[in-house]
Scaffold this motif. Structure first.
Motif, PDB file in Angstrom:
ATOM      1  N   ASP A 187       0.828  -1.199   0.000  1.00  0.00           N
ATOM      2  CA  ASP A 187       0.000   0.000   0.000  1.00  0.00           C
ATOM      3  C   ASP A 187       0.870   1.260   0.000  1.00  0.00           C
ATOM      4  N   ILE A 188       0.548   2.233  -0.872  1.00  0.00           N
ATOM      5  CA  ILE A 188       1.413   3.414  -1.000  1.00  0.00           C
ATOM      6  C   ILE A 188       1.373   4.317   0.229  1.00  0.00           C
ATOM      7  N   GLU A 189       0.339   4.177   1.054  1.00  0.00           N
ATOM      8  CA  GLU A 189       0.287   5.027   2.245  1.00  0.00           C
ATOM      9  C   GLU A 189       0.783   4.320   3.498  1.00  0.00           C
ATOM     10  N   ARG A 190       0.471   3.031   3.599  1.00  0.00           N
ATOM     11  CA  ARG A 190       0.826   2.324   4.827  1.00  0.00           C
ATOM     12  C   ARG A 190       2.190   1.651   4.771  1.00  0.00           C
ATOM     13  N   GLU A 191       2.662   1.301   3.573  1.00  0.00           N
ATOM     14  CA  GLU A 191       3.945   0.597   3.476  1.00  0.00           C
ATOM     15  C   GLU A 191       4.939   1.370   2.609  1.00  0.00           C
ATOM     16  N   GLU A 192       5.123   2.649   3.008  1.00  0.00           N
ATOM     17  CA  GLU A 192       5.975   3.571   2.243  1.00  0.00           C
ATOM     18  C   GLU A 192       7.361   3.001   1.924  1.00  0.00           C
ATOM     19  N   ASP A 193       8.044   2.524   2.950  1.00  0.00           N
ATOM     20  CA  ASP A 193       9.421   2.075   2.740  1.00  0.00           C
ATOM     21  C   ASP A 193       9.490   0.873   1.807  1.00  0.00           C
ATOM     22  N   GLY A 194       8.525  -0.038   1.937  1.00  0.00           N
ATOM     23  CA  GLY A 194       8.471  -1.206   1.064  1.00  0.00           C
ATOM     24  C   GLY A 194       8.285  -0.779  -0.392  1.00  0.00           C
ATOM     25  N   VAL A 195       7.384   0.187  -0.610  1.00  0.00           N
ATOM     26  CA  VAL A 195       7.153   0.702  -1.957  1.00  0.00           C
ATOM     27  C   VAL A 195       8.435   1.334  -2.486  1.00  0.00           C
ATOM     28  N   ARG A 196       9.070   2.146  -1.632  1.00  0.00           N
ATOM     29  CA  ARG A 196      10.270   2.862  -2.076  1.00  0.00           C
ATOM     30  C   ARG A 196      11.402   1.913  -2.457  1.00  0.00           C
ATOM     31  N   LYS A 197      11.472   0.777  -1.755  1.00  0.00           N
ATOM     32  CA  LYS A 197      12.511  -0.199  -2.095  1.00  0.00           C
ATOM     33  C   LYS A 197      12.218  -0.875  -3.425  1.00  0.00           C
ATOM     34  N   SER A 198      10.930  -0.975  -3.786  1.00  0.00           N
ATOM     35  CA  SER A 198      10.550  -1.700  -4.998  1.00  0.00           C
ATOM     36  C   SER A 198      10.667  -0.856  -6.256  1.00  0.00           C
ATOM     37  N   ILE A 199      10.825   0.457  -6.088  1.00  0.00           N
ATOM     38  CA  ILE A 199      10.803   1.308  -7.282  1.00  0.00           C
ATOM     39  C   ILE A 199      12.134   2.013  -7.515  1.00  0.00           C
ATOM     40  N   GLY A 200      12.419   2.254  -8.802  1.00  0.00           N
ATOM     41  CA  GLY A 200      13.481   3.166  -9.180  1.00  0.00           C
ATOM     42  C   GLY A 200      12.787   4.318  -9.863  1.00  0.00           C
ATOM     43  N   ILE A 201      13.333   5.511  -9.732  1.00  0.00           N
ATOM     44  CA  ILE A 201      12.617   6.644 -10.313  1.00  0.00           C
ATOM     45  C   ILE A 201      13.573   7.627 -10.985  1.00  0.00           C
ATOM     46  N   VAL A 202      13.179   8.032 -12.178  1.00  0.00           N
ATOM     47  CA  VAL A 202      13.925   9.081 -12.875  1.00  0.00           C
ATOM     48  C   VAL A 202      12.988  10.276 -12.979  1.00  0.00           C
ATOM     49  N   PHE A 203      13.364  11.350 -12.294  1.00  0.00           N
ATOM     50  CA  PHE A 203      12.478  12.504 -12.198  1.00  0.00           C
ATOM     51  C   PHE A 203      12.476  13.312 -13.491  1.00  0.00           C
ATOM     52  N   GLN A 204      11.455  14.131 -13.606  1.00  0.00           N
ATOM     53  CA  GLN A 204      11.319  14.973 -14.796  1.00  0.00           C
ATOM     54  C   GLN A 204      12.478  15.982 -14.886  1.00  0.00           C
ATOM     55  N   THR A 205      12.810  16.593 -13.738  1.00  0.00           N
ATOM     56  CA  THR A 205      13.937  17.517 -13.710  1.00  0.00           C
ATOM     57  C   THR A 205      15.143  16.774 -13.162  1.00  0.00           C
ATOM     58  N   GLN A 206      16.318  17.226 -13.476  1.00  0.00           N
ATOM     59  CA  GLN A 206      17.503  16.447 -13.127  1.00  0.00           C
ATOM     60  C   GLN A 206      17.725  16.375 -11.603  1.00  0.00           C
ATOM     61  N   SER A 207      18.305  15.289 -11.146  1.00  0.00           N
ATOM     62  CA  SER A 207      18.459  15.078  -9.711  1.00  0.00           C
ATOM     63  C   SER A 207      19.818  14.469  -9.400  1.00  0.00           C
ATOM     64  N   LEU A 208      20.841  14.880 -10.157  1.00  0.00           N
ATOM     65  CA  LEU A 208      22.199  14.388  -9.906  1.00  0.00           C
ATOM     66  C   LEU A 208      22.980  15.451  -9.155  1.00  0.00           C
ATOM     67  N   ASP A 209      24.038  15.046  -8.459  1.00  0.00           N
ATOM     68  CA  ASP A 209      24.927  16.006  -7.827  1.00  0.00           C
ATOM     69  C   ASP A 209      26.023  16.352  -8.837  1.00  0.00           C
ATOM     70  N   ASP A 210      25.947  17.588  -9.328  1.00  0.00           N
ATOM     71  CA  ASP A 210      26.888  18.067 -10.358  1.00  0.00           C
ATOM     72  C   ASP A 210      28.341  18.020  -9.937  1.00  0.00           C
ATOM     73  N   GLU A 211      28.564  18.168  -8.646  1.00  0.00           N
ATOM     74  CA  GLU A 211      29.943  18.268  -8.179  1.00  0.00           C
ATOM     75  C   GLU A 211      30.532  16.915  -7.793  1.00  0.00           C
ATOM     76  N   LEU A 212      29.782  15.853  -8.082  1.00  0.00           N
ATOM     77  CA  LEU A 212      30.330  14.509  -7.896  1.00  0.00           C
ATOM     78  C   LEU A 212      30.507  13.881  -9.284  1.00  0.00           C
ATOM     79  N   THR A 213      31.327  12.848  -9.349  1.00  0.00           N
ATOM     80  CA  THR A 213      31.507  12.153 -10.628  1.00  0.00           C
ATOM     81  C   THR A 213      30.339  11.196 -10.852  1.00  0.00           C
ATOM     82  N   ALA A 214      30.281  10.643 -12.068  1.00  0.00           N
ATOM     83  CA  ALA A 214      29.234   9.673 -12.387  1.00  0.00           C
ATOM     84  C   ALA A 214      29.286   8.509 -11.397  1.00  0.00           C
ATOM     85  N   TRP A 215      30.507   7.995 -11.181  1.00  0.00           N
ATOM     86  CA  TRP A 215      30.670   6.868 -10.265  1.00  0.00           C
ATOM     87  C   TRP A 215      30.212   7.247  -8.854  1.00  0.00           C
ATOM     88  N   GLU A 216      30.604   8.414  -8.406  1.00  0.00           N
ATOM     89  CA  GLU A 216      30.241   8.837  -7.044  1.00  0.00           C
ATOM     90  C   GLU A 216      28.736   9.005  -6.868  1.00  0.00           C
TER      91      GLU A 216
END
Lengths: 251, 331
Positions: free
Chosen positions: B67-96
């Protein structure tokens, strides 16, 4: 498990800090000029009544303190820049406790602030800081870490309530500078008008400055144990407030 | 096939704006599922609720059985997400950036390093792994974000407008990556988009969303077939004569406008020669003849009476209201 997350956040903060050499050097500019102009310039004009020190000696702990506070508030506000650049989403959508995140952010900020303080302290050795002893340094270090924790958490608390980093300059000018100015960092509390003294004693940074001053010069106007208790209490309260507000922060 | 996402009457209201209105559908395991609609239709809001970033006003949903409301952490572990706007740390390398994600998701060190190496190879960023992200192009950032989203082996990957702002060539490449991923990793992919071709090209099934409601849901082929098949457009000096001449059983609909006749029919390519022969026999001149296969754009048009672009212009006002409200709510 919580420690893993805290360590991850801390590690990122440290990597970013150590990577930008120009930022480290740049941020030392202001305290360096304070030391030179105020410390050396006013030394011959100003005498500190009843404390038996010259002004350079008096102001060094204050400038160290300035560096620590300035860096830590800035580190706390880092989360707003993360929000601006989208990275905060990556952190917030992870299946981890927000307490672990905010704790890592606080420790990271405190560590960078502490290191910045050390740099200023080392420079001070060449300007006229007479070392007392190793224990004194350790006492000063302890207070620097506490100030770092308290004011990073303070920065996080403020940032959690802000939408974007545009208000950052406002916070620095109208919140951080008054806290610094009132703290007795650049003048002794005893020479203030009587009506300001209570305000100064309400300023948590006063206890930080006095604590560092006790460590570095062996003299303080407030009992160092009291300083430790007051600052420690403030650090704990700020950490809790910061964590609480961060927990409610939106994406 | 087993259901990995079940959505039941999901609703999100911002102040008096209903962003998502009683949406219900299921997504099967291994599908590439597209949520298609104009900007401001509620696509990202649906995705945010499924990713537990936004609480629904009413209704419910389960992701990977949780359930998306009651089992938040379980849901979060099951999903990968690529956001509409970028969400990378520019000052780290790709590997980092990858390493940070791996540590955050508690992947043990040996496994983490192995998976990062493998995923960077998959998105062809191995030779750039130690470069700072701030030196990356838009397409490289997206690929890195997709690789990062897969690092903790999610069951479902959310892609929010994955090709927004990318040039056509990069977009085509990214489509290939996404298709390969779904095939090789067997994971379920849900993507939002307002590009018709993207939904058509990539998705097994598409839900078309407008004003927070699902207005159509099917495979791209069925959706296109459902609106009356192909269209043949003939330009001629005698359009009325054409309408008279082509009263055949395989013509489902005809319309005449500005010297043009549009003929709706199934499988146009099979009937073109018949059309031309008939008109030739009746001595009706043809200036030009065009066959158009319907696109999802036409599907959207037939359901809403508007093209996606027109709809976006209309919803802009209410989007701004919503953003203003969001800002005020934070104060």
């Amino acid at each position: 498990m919580i420690l893993n997350v805290t360590y991850t956040i801390w590690l990122r903060t440290m990597k970013r800090y150590l990577r930008l050499k120009s930022r480290i050097i740049g941020s030392i500019g202001m305290p360096l000029f304070f030391l030179l102009f105020l410390g050396l310039g006013l030394n011959s004009v100003v005498t500190i009544p009843g404390l038996g020190q010259n002004y350079t000696q008096f102001i060094i702990p204050g400038i160290v303190c300035f560096m620590v506070v300035y860096t830590s508030v800035q580190s706390g506000i880092q989360i707003l820049w993360d929000k601006q650049f989208g990275f905060l989403k990556e952190i917030l959508v992870a299946p981890v406790s927000r307490f672990a995140i905010v704790f890592g952010q606080t420790l990271g900020g405190a560590t960078t602030a502490f290191l910045q303080g050390i740099i200023v302290m080392v420079i001070s050795l060449f300007i006229g800081l007479h070392t007392v002893n190793l224990i004194g340094f350790l006492i000063a270090f302890g207070f620097m870490v506490l100030i770092g924790i308290a004011f990073t958490a303070f920065g996080i608390a403020i940032a959690s309530r802000m939408e974007d980093p545009t208000g950052y300059q406002f916070i620095m000018s109208f919140v951080v500078l008054p806290i610094f100015g009132l703290s007795g960092a650049i003048f002794p509390i005893s020479s203030l008008p009587a009506w300001i003294v209570p305000i100064t004693l309400c300023d948590p940074l006063t206890y930080g400055v006095e604590g560092i001053r006790y460590g570095l010069t062996g003299i303080s106007q407030i009992n160092p144990i009291l300083c430790l208790a007051a600052l420690g209490f403030f650090a704990i309260v700020m950490t809790i407030v910061g964590a609480f507000l961060f927990r409610k922060m939106n994406y | 096939m087993s259901v990995v996402i079940h959505i039941d009457q999901l609703t999100k209201r911002f102040n008096n704006l209903v962003a998502v209105d009683k949406v219900s559908f299921d997504i099967d395991h291994g599908e590439i599922f597209g949520i298609l609609g104009p900007n401001g239709a509620g696509k990202t809001t649906i995705l945010s609720m499924l990713a537990t970033m936004l609480k629904p006003t009413s209704g419910s949903a389960t992701v990977n059985g949780m359930d998306i409301e009651r089992e938040e952490d379980g849901v979060r572990k099951s999903i990968g997400i690529v956001f509409q706007t970028q969400s990378l740390d520019d000052e780290l390398t790709a590997w980092e950036n990858m390493d940070f994600h791996g540590r955050l998701y508690q992947i043990p060190s040996a496994q983490r390093n192995q998976r990062i190496t493998e995923l960077l190879r998959l998105v062809k960023l191995t030779d750039r792994k130690d470069d700072f992200v701030k030196t990356f192009s838009g397409g490289m950032r997206r690929r890195l974000e997709i690789a990062r989203g897969l690092l903790h082996h999610p069951v479902i990957l959310f892609l929010d407008e994955p090709t927004l702002g990318l040039d056509p060539q990069t977009r085509n490449h990214l489509w290939q990556y996404i298709a390969t991923l779904a095939r090789e990793k067997g994971i379920t992919i849900i993507l939002t988009t307002h590009y018709m071709e993207e939904a058509d090209h990539l998705c097994n099934r598409v839900a078309i969303i407008d004003h927070g409601k699902v207005i159509a849901l099917d495979t791209p082929k069925n959706l296109k077939d459902g609106i009356g098949g192909d269209v043949v457009t003939i330009r001629s000096p005698k359009p009325e004569a054409i309408v008279q001449a082509l009263k055949e059983s395989w013509v489902s609909h005809m319309e005449q406008q500005n010297g043009e006749v549009t003929i709706s029919l199934q499988n146009a390519e099979l009937h073109v020669s018949a059309i031309v022969t008939l008109l030739y026999e009746k001595r009706i001149p043809i200036d030009s003849l065009a066959i158009n296969k319907p696109t999802l754009e036409d599907v959207f048009l037939s359901f809403t009476g508007k093209t996606i672009r027109e709809q976006e212009a209309d919803t802009k006002g209410s989007m701004q209201n919503m953003q203003m409200y969001e800002r005020m709510r934070h104060r």
